[in-house]
Write an enzyme that holds these catalytic residues in place. Structure first.
Site, mmCIF file in Angstrom:
data_model
loop_
_atom_site.group_PDB
_atom_site.id
_atom_site.type_symbol
_atom_site.label_atom_id
_atom_site.label_comp_id
_atom_site.label_asym_id
_atom_site.label_seq_id
_atom_site.Cartn_x
_atom_site.Cartn_y
_atom_site.Cartn_z
ATOM 1 N N ALA A 71 35.377 -7.340 -4.251
ATOM 2 C CA ALA A 71 36.908 -7.870 -3.249
ATOM 3 C C ALA A 71 36.936 -6.455 -3.025
ATOM 4 O O ALA A 71 37.407 -5.722 -3.188
ATOM 5 C CB ALA A 71 37.464 -8.935 -4.655
ATOM 6 N N GLY A 116 33.830 -8.016 -7.616
ATOM 7 C CA GLY A 116 33.133 -8.387 -6.834
ATOM 8 C C GLY A 116 31.776 -9.000 -6.936
ATOM 9 O O GLY A 116 30.722 -9.403 -7.039
ATOM 10 N N GLU A 119 29.451 -9.154 -9.756
ATOM 11 C CA GLU A 119 29.893 -10.878 -9.974
ATOM 12 C C GLU A 119 28.734 -11.826 -9.443
ATOM 13 O O GLU A 119 28.767 -12.165 -9.126
ATOM 14 C CB GLU A 119 30.716 -10.800 -9.692
ATOM 15 C CG GLU A 119 31.941 -10.626 -10.918
ATOM 16 C CD GLU A 119 33.795 -11.009 -10.395
ATOM 17 O OE1 GLU A 119 33.992 -10.635 -9.572
ATOM 18 O OE2 GLU A 119 34.260 -11.789 -11.635
ATOM 19 N N GLU A 139 38.320 -4.528 -12.796
ATOM 20 C CA GLU A 139 39.399 -4.910 -12.183
ATOM 21 C C GLU A 139 40.914 -4.903 -13.317
ATOM 22 O O GLU A 139 42.077 -4.606 -12.680
ATOM 23 C CB GLU A 139 39.347 -6.753 -12.300
ATOM 24 C CG GLU A 139 38.481 -6.806 -11.327
ATOM 25 C CD GLU A 139 37.108 -6.562 -11.631
ATOM 26 O OE1 GLU A 139 36.547 -6.555 -12.620
ATOM 27 O OE2 GLU A 139 36.363 -7.579 -10.385
HETATM 28 N N1 COA Z 1 37.575 -2.721 -1.386
HETATM 29 C C1 COA Z 1 38.586 -2.660 -0.404
HETATM 30 N N2 COA Z 1 37.751 -0.765 0.525
HETATM 31 C C2 COA Z 1 37.033 -0.419 -0.853
HETATM 32 C C3 COA Z 1 36.716 -0.722 -1.444
HETATM 33 C C4 COA Z 1 36.960 -2.494 -2.306
HETATM 34 N N3 COA Z 1 36.667 -2.834 -3.431
HETATM 35 N N4 COA Z 1 35.873 -0.299 -2.639
HETATM 36 C C5 COA Z 1 35.537 0.737 -1.682
HETATM 37 N N5 COA Z 1 37.194 0.729 -0.542
HETATM 38 C C6 COA Z 1 36.592 1.377 0.988
HETATM 39 C C7 COA Z 1 37.763 2.598 0.868
HETATM 40 O O1 COA Z 1 39.425 2.279 0.084
HETATM 41 C C8 COA Z 1 37.099 3.629 1.663
HETATM 42 O O2 COA Z 1 37.777 3.446 2.729
HETATM 43 P P1 COA Z 1 38.593 4.594 3.328
HETATM 44 O O3 COA Z 1 37.128 5.185 3.588
HETATM 45 O O4 COA Z 1 39.368 3.522 4.676
HETATM 46 O O5 COA Z 1 39.387 5.236 3.402
HETATM 47 C C9 COA Z 1 36.196 3.284 1.467
HETATM 48 O O6 COA Z 1 35.540 2.317 0.986
HETATM 49 C C10 COA Z 1 34.884 4.380 0.866
HETATM 50 O O7 COA Z 1 35.667 4.221 -0.986
HETATM 51 P P2 COA Z 1 35.432 5.808 -1.189
HETATM 52 O O8 COA Z 1 36.251 4.883 -2.495
HETATM 53 O O9 COA Z 1 36.160 6.650 -0.109
HETATM 54 O O10 COA Z 1 33.960 6.245 -1.524
HETATM 55 P P3 COA Z 1 33.839 6.937 -3.190
HETATM 56 O O11 COA Z 1 31.903 7.278 -3.034
HETATM 57 O O12 COA Z 1 34.767 8.356 -3.668
HETATM 58 O O13 COA Z 1 34.433 6.068 -4.290
HETATM 59 C C11 COA Z 1 33.698 4.063 -5.379
HETATM 60 C C12 COA Z 1 33.332 4.998 -4.580
HETATM 61 C C13 COA Z 1 32.994 2.874 -5.359
HETATM 62 C C14 COA Z 1 33.332 4.701 -7.450
HETATM 63 C C15 COA Z 1 35.439 3.413 -5.161
HETATM 64 O O14 COA Z 1 35.427 3.308 -4.268
HETATM 65 C C16 COA Z 1 36.287 2.713 -5.981
HETATM 66 O O15 COA Z 1 36.444 2.970 -7.267
HETATM 67 N N6 COA Z 1 36.086 1.223 -5.892
HETATM 68 C C17 COA Z 1 36.469 0.011 -5.859
HETATM 69 C C18 COA Z 1 35.925 -0.338 -7.086
HETATM 70 C C19 COA Z 1 37.059 -1.975 -7.697
HETATM 71 O O16 COA Z 1 37.921 -1.809 -8.357
HETATM 72 N N7 COA Z 1 36.196 -2.840 -7.983
HETATM 73 C C20 COA Z 1 36.953 -3.954 -8.128
HETATM 74 C C21 COA Z 1 37.477 -4.785 -6.552
HETATM 75 S S1 COA Z 1 38.424 -5.938 -7.082
#
Ligand code: COA
Length: 265
Positions: A71, A116, A119, A139
């Protein structure tokens, strides 16, 4: 014949040889599911259901990095308890519309399927993943719980012990590990192979009677139909996390690119 429905802002939809492919197009945010994207997915499923030129569906993410990384945390960060509960119920409704779609739906998991995104994949009837894909429900690391049916469907899919381990640790697992757990049907080496495999399965299903296929979906779903209370509990608790300091801390820490400092309140 290829036809394209172009009115969507966050999705692209192509229909080719009876297979409708829904692609989430927010690659710069790793295809994170914001409210507008969820709404469009629900509308797309409804339209495909009614479209006689589509007999099945593939859901995938744009690019080679993410299926959907969850999400949209930027949206979640602003929710209070009531809005968070509604957000959760809305996501649950959208994903239920996928699960109950009378046409077969396969998730082509092309990269991260987190929160999400995981999911969403779980709500599809089958999952095919590229070897480099990663699955997880992280989460708790944000001070909340899965809110789009993950606590329910992951348990249905891989059982209680492994579900509790995955959700409580928030660990990511590889596509191969997901396959060994029964979360994924097939793992393939490349992205080309991913769409080929999904098409192969859907073409095979298309040789059978569509009414019988839809009845299989409905009948298998009926195994879990008495479990409505679990979804209600999940939405209520997802909402409850939004009034905690840990929720704000977890979400803000992600957005500020730092480690969270949880206080347990
Ligand atoms: N919601 C909003 N933005 C997200 C996102 C999410 N769930 N997941 C990634 N992004 C955005 C980042 O904020 C970043 O944006 P920016 O470039 O404007 O700063 C962009 O996507 C790239 O993500 P980044 O974290 O820089 O990539 P990474 O390769 O370093 O890491 C992940 C990849 C997937 C490990 C990391 O993005 C992450 O942990 N995301 C969240 C996962 C999560 O907790 N999901 C559950 C949500 S309830």
């Amino acid at each position: 014949m290829t036809s394209t429905l172009n009115k969507y802002k966050n999705l692209s939809i192509d229909i080719e040889e009876g297979i409708a492919t829904i692609t989430i197009c927010r690659a710069s945010k790793l295809n994170a599911l914001n409210y507008a994207t969820l709404e469009e997915i629900q509308l797309a499923i409804q339209e495909i259901q009614e479209n006689p030129s589509a007999s099945s569906v593939i859901i995938t993410g744009e690019g080679s990095k993410a299926f959907a990384a969850g999400a949209d945390i930027a949206e979640l960060a602003n929710l209070d308890e009531i809005k968070a509960k509604r957000y959760s119920q809305h996501g649950q409704d959208v994903f239920a519309s996928i699960e109950n779609c009378p046409k077969p739906v396969i998730a082509a998991v092309n990269g991260y399927a987190l929160g999400g995104g995981c999911e969403l994949a779980l709500a599809c009837h089958m999952r095919v993943a590229v070897e480099s894909a990663k699955f997880g429900l992280p989460e708790v690391k944000l001070g909340t719980i899965p809110g789009f049916g993950g606590t329910q469907r992951l348990t249905q899919s891989i059982g209680k012990a492994k579900t509790l381990e995955l959700i409580m640790t928030g660990d990511m697992i590889t596509a191969q590990e997901a396959k060994e757990l029964g979360l994924v049907n097939h793992v393939v080496p490349t992205h080309d192979e991913l769409y080929r495999k999904c098409r192969e399965i859907l073409m095979k299903i298309a040789t059978s009677g569509p009414l019988a296929v839809s009845m299989v979906i409905s009948s298998v779903n009926a195994v879990y139909s008495s479990q409505e209370r679990g979804y209600q509990k999940e939405a209520a608790l997802f909402g409850a996390t939004a009034k905690t300091a840990d929720f704000k801390e977890g979400m803000n820490a992600f957005l500020e690119k730092r480690k969270p400092n949880f206080k347990g309140r």
